[in-house]
Design an enzyme around this catalytic site. Structure first.
Site, PDB file in Angstrom:
ATOM      1  N   GLY A  29       0.777  -1.246   0.000  1.00  0.00           N
ATOM      2  CA  GLY A  29       0.000   0.000   0.000  1.00  0.00           C
ATOM      3  C   GLY A  29       0.801   1.284   0.000  1.00  0.00           C
ATOM      4  O   GLY A  29       0.294   2.336   0.405  1.00  0.00           O
ATOM      5  N   ASN A  31       1.772   3.010  -2.626  1.00  0.00           N
ATOM      6  CA  ASN A  31       1.146   3.938  -3.576  1.00  0.00           C
ATOM      7  C   ASN A  31      -0.149   4.515  -3.013  1.00  0.00           C
ATOM      8  O   ASN A  31      -0.456   5.692  -3.220  1.00  0.00           O
ATOM      9  CB  ASN A  31       0.881   3.250  -4.918  1.00  0.00           C
ATOM     10  CG  ASN A  31       2.118   3.234  -5.796  1.00  0.00           C
ATOM     11  OD1 ASN A  31       2.528   4.270  -6.308  1.00  0.00           O
ATOM     12  ND2 ASN A  31       2.732   2.081  -5.945  1.00  0.00           N
ATOM     13  N   MET A 108      -3.376  -7.069  -7.401  1.00  0.00           N
ATOM     14  CA  MET A 108      -2.778  -8.214  -8.084  1.00  0.00           C
ATOM     15  C   MET A 108      -3.810  -9.183  -8.659  1.00  0.00           C
ATOM     16  O   MET A 108      -3.570 -10.376  -8.729  1.00  0.00           O
ATOM     17  CB  MET A 108      -1.853  -8.967  -7.120  1.00  0.00           C
ATOM     18  CG  MET A 108      -0.696  -8.140  -6.613  1.00  0.00           C
ATOM     19  SD  MET A 108       0.323  -7.487  -7.937  1.00  0.00           S
ATOM     20  CE  MET A 108       1.135  -8.988  -8.473  1.00  0.00           C
ATOM     21  N   ARG A 109      -4.942  -8.661  -9.039  1.00  0.00           N
ATOM     22  CA  ARG A 109      -5.968  -9.541  -9.593  1.00  0.00           C
ATOM     23  C   ARG A 109      -6.338  -9.028 -10.980  1.00  0.00           C
ATOM     24  O   ARG A 109      -6.539  -7.821 -11.155  1.00  0.00           O
ATOM     25  CB  ARG A 109      -7.190  -9.480  -8.678  1.00  0.00           C
ATOM     26  CG  ARG A 109      -8.085 -10.650  -8.809  1.00  0.00           C
ATOM     27  CD  ARG A 109      -9.262 -10.560  -7.863  1.00  0.00           C
ATOM     28  NE  ARG A 109     -10.402 -11.212  -8.485  1.00  0.00           N
ATOM     29  CZ  ARG A 109     -10.569 -12.523  -8.494  1.00  0.00           C
ATOM     30  NH1 ARG A 109      -9.735 -13.307  -7.892  1.00  0.00           N
ATOM     31  NH2 ARG A 109     -11.614 -13.060  -9.120  1.00  0.00           N
ATOM     32  N   ASN A 125      -4.068   2.305 -13.816  1.00  0.00           N
ATOM     33  CA  ASN A 125      -3.152   1.369 -13.172  1.00  0.00           C
ATOM     34  C   ASN A 125      -1.752   1.975 -13.159  1.00  0.00           C
ATOM     35  O   ASN A 125      -1.412   2.773 -14.028  1.00  0.00           O
ATOM     36  CB  ASN A 125      -3.138   0.052 -13.977  1.00  0.00           C
ATOM     37  CG  ASN A 125      -2.208  -0.995 -13.392  1.00  0.00           C
ATOM     38  OD1 ASN A 125      -2.197  -1.220 -12.180  1.00  0.00           O
ATOM     39  ND2 ASN A 125      -1.419  -1.638 -14.240  1.00  0.00           N
ATOM     40  N   HIS A 127       2.231   0.805 -13.280  1.00  0.00           N
ATOM     41  CA  HIS A 127       3.068  -0.368 -13.594  1.00  0.00           C
ATOM     42  C   HIS A 127       4.545   0.031 -13.497  1.00  0.00           C
ATOM     43  O   HIS A 127       4.940   1.080 -14.023  1.00  0.00           O
ATOM     44  CB  HIS A 127       2.740  -0.872 -15.008  1.00  0.00           C
ATOM     45  CG  HIS A 127       3.519  -2.104 -15.356  1.00  0.00           C
ATOM     46  ND1 HIS A 127       3.215  -3.342 -14.840  1.00  0.00           N
ATOM     47  CD2 HIS A 127       4.624  -2.269 -16.137  1.00  0.00           C
ATOM     48  CE1 HIS A 127       4.093  -4.228 -15.285  1.00  0.00           C
ATOM     49  NE2 HIS A 127       4.954  -3.607 -16.082  1.00  0.00           N
ATOM     50  N   GLU A 192       6.895   6.339  -8.807  1.00  0.00           N
ATOM     51  CA  GLU A 192       5.481   5.915  -8.783  1.00  0.00           C
ATOM     52  C   GLU A 192       4.689   6.798  -7.834  1.00  0.00           C
ATOM     53  O   GLU A 192       3.565   7.218  -8.134  1.00  0.00           O
ATOM     54  CB  GLU A 192       5.369   4.452  -8.304  1.00  0.00           C
ATOM     55  CG  GLU A 192       5.917   3.437  -9.262  1.00  0.00           C
ATOM     56  CD  GLU A 192       5.673   2.009  -8.773  1.00  0.00           C
ATOM     57  OE1 GLU A 192       4.655   1.742  -8.129  1.00  0.00           O
ATOM     58  OE2 GLU A 192       6.532   1.144  -9.034  1.00  0.00           O
TER      59      GLU A 192
HETATM   60  C1  GRF Z   1       4.090  -1.208  -7.290  1.00  0.00           C
HETATM   61  O1  GRF Z   1       5.417  -1.399  -7.696  1.00  0.00           O
HETATM   62  C2  GRF Z   1       3.191  -1.057  -8.491  1.00  0.00           C
HETATM   63  O2  GRF Z   1       3.818  -0.458  -9.581  1.00  0.00           O
HETATM   64  C3  GRF Z   1       2.858  -2.478  -8.825  1.00  0.00           C
HETATM   65  O3  GRF Z   1       2.717  -3.111  -7.575  1.00  0.00           O
HETATM   66  C4  GRF Z   1       3.505  -2.420  -6.612  1.00  0.00           C
HETATM   67  C5  GRF Z   1       2.581  -2.057  -5.485  1.00  0.00           C
HETATM   68  O4  GRF Z   1       3.266  -1.511  -4.388  1.00  0.00           O
HETATM   69  N1  GRF Z   1       1.687  -2.553  -9.676  1.00  0.00           N
HETATM   70  P1  GRF Z   1       2.473  -0.823  -3.204  1.00  0.00           P
HETATM   71  O5  GRF Z   1       1.489  -1.864  -2.655  1.00  0.00           O
HETATM   72  O6  GRF Z   1       1.772   0.390  -3.724  1.00  0.00           O
HETATM   73  O7  GRF Z   1       3.524  -0.474  -2.177  1.00  0.00           O
END
Ligand code: GRF
Length: 219
Positions: A29, A31, A108-109, A125, A127, A192
């Site tokens: 979490g 992000n 992740m789904r 999203n 990435h 990110e």
């Molecule tokens: C991040 O690296 C994002 O780019 C990818 O999954 C990771 C999630 O990290 N899709 P977090 O849960 O936000 O720390």
């Protein structure tokens, strides 16, 4: 007043008030935290996080959401007989909360084309690579294994293909010879955390248009 939506060919329902955001997570979490920090410090434009949905009830991100006073919902796949039933529940949650934008922040789904089409151009999203290079899992390792000199991150709209929709923002980072998967991931993560809140802000300010499957940023 109904104003033109940032979403192609759609009418916006947030009408100059808050753009209601759902953040979907699965784990750490970080992000999500960046988004909530941006909201707290008024750097998220018109956007407001209404709910945080996790497909993993043990996700650390749930505690983060709660500490910011956000409503959290755990939706574990194994409580549903089919993917269809799972997505029907998710759809109901999104609709009941009047969500304008769904943000996948480490979710992740894989969502089905059926779900994605119901929320066309309303799902974004993040990435950890410069798409279209290195889609899919372990993007940082893919970049290292390939010997790429740069990688980075991409915020994009979600379409029916994995990690392939119209690109909103990208940021590059250099790959050093001694970078490990961990050190590269950390470098990318820093970007990110800047790009995802900024993308949400720009969408909420109606600055993101989709034309011919490409994003045009309104200055
Ligand atoms: C991040 O690296 C994002 O780019 C990818 O999954 C990771 C999630 O990290 N899709 P977090 O849960 O936000 O720390």
């Amino acid at each position: 007043m109904i104003r033109l939506s940032p979403f192609h060919n759609m009418i916006s329902f947030f009408q100059g008030e808050n753009m209601k955001v759902a953040v979907l997570i699965s784990g750490r979490g970080s992000n999500l935290k960046a988004i909530l920090d941006a909201e707290k410090t008024h750097l998220l434009g018109q956007a407001k996080v209404i709910i945080v949905v996790s497909n993993n009830s043990k996700a650390k991100g749930i505690e983060i959401a709660k500490s910011y006073g956000k409503k959290t919902i755990s939706l574990e796949a194994n409580n549903f007989k089919t993917k269809e039933a799972y997505e029907k529940e998710l759809e109901g949650i999104i609709q009941n909360h009047g969500i304008d934008l769904i943000v996948l922040a480490g979710f992740m789904r894989i969502l089905s084309p059926n779900f994605i089409n119901k929320f066309k151009n309303k799902i974004i999203n993040i990435h950890p690579s410069l798409l279209p290079s290195f889609p899919g899992l372990k993007a940082q390792k893919q970049a290292l294994d390939f010997g790429a000199r740069i990688s980075g991150c991409t915020v994009h709209f979600v379409n029916e293909q994995i990690d392939a929709g119209p690109i909103i923002l990208q940021e590059a980072v250099d790959i050093a010879e001694d970078d490990s998967e961990f050190s590269l991931s950390e470098k990318i993560l820093k970007e990110e955390h800047r790009l995802l809140p900024l993308s949400i802000k720009m969408i909420s300010e109606d600055k993101v248009k989709i034309e011919h499957n490409k994003v045009r940023i309104v200055k």
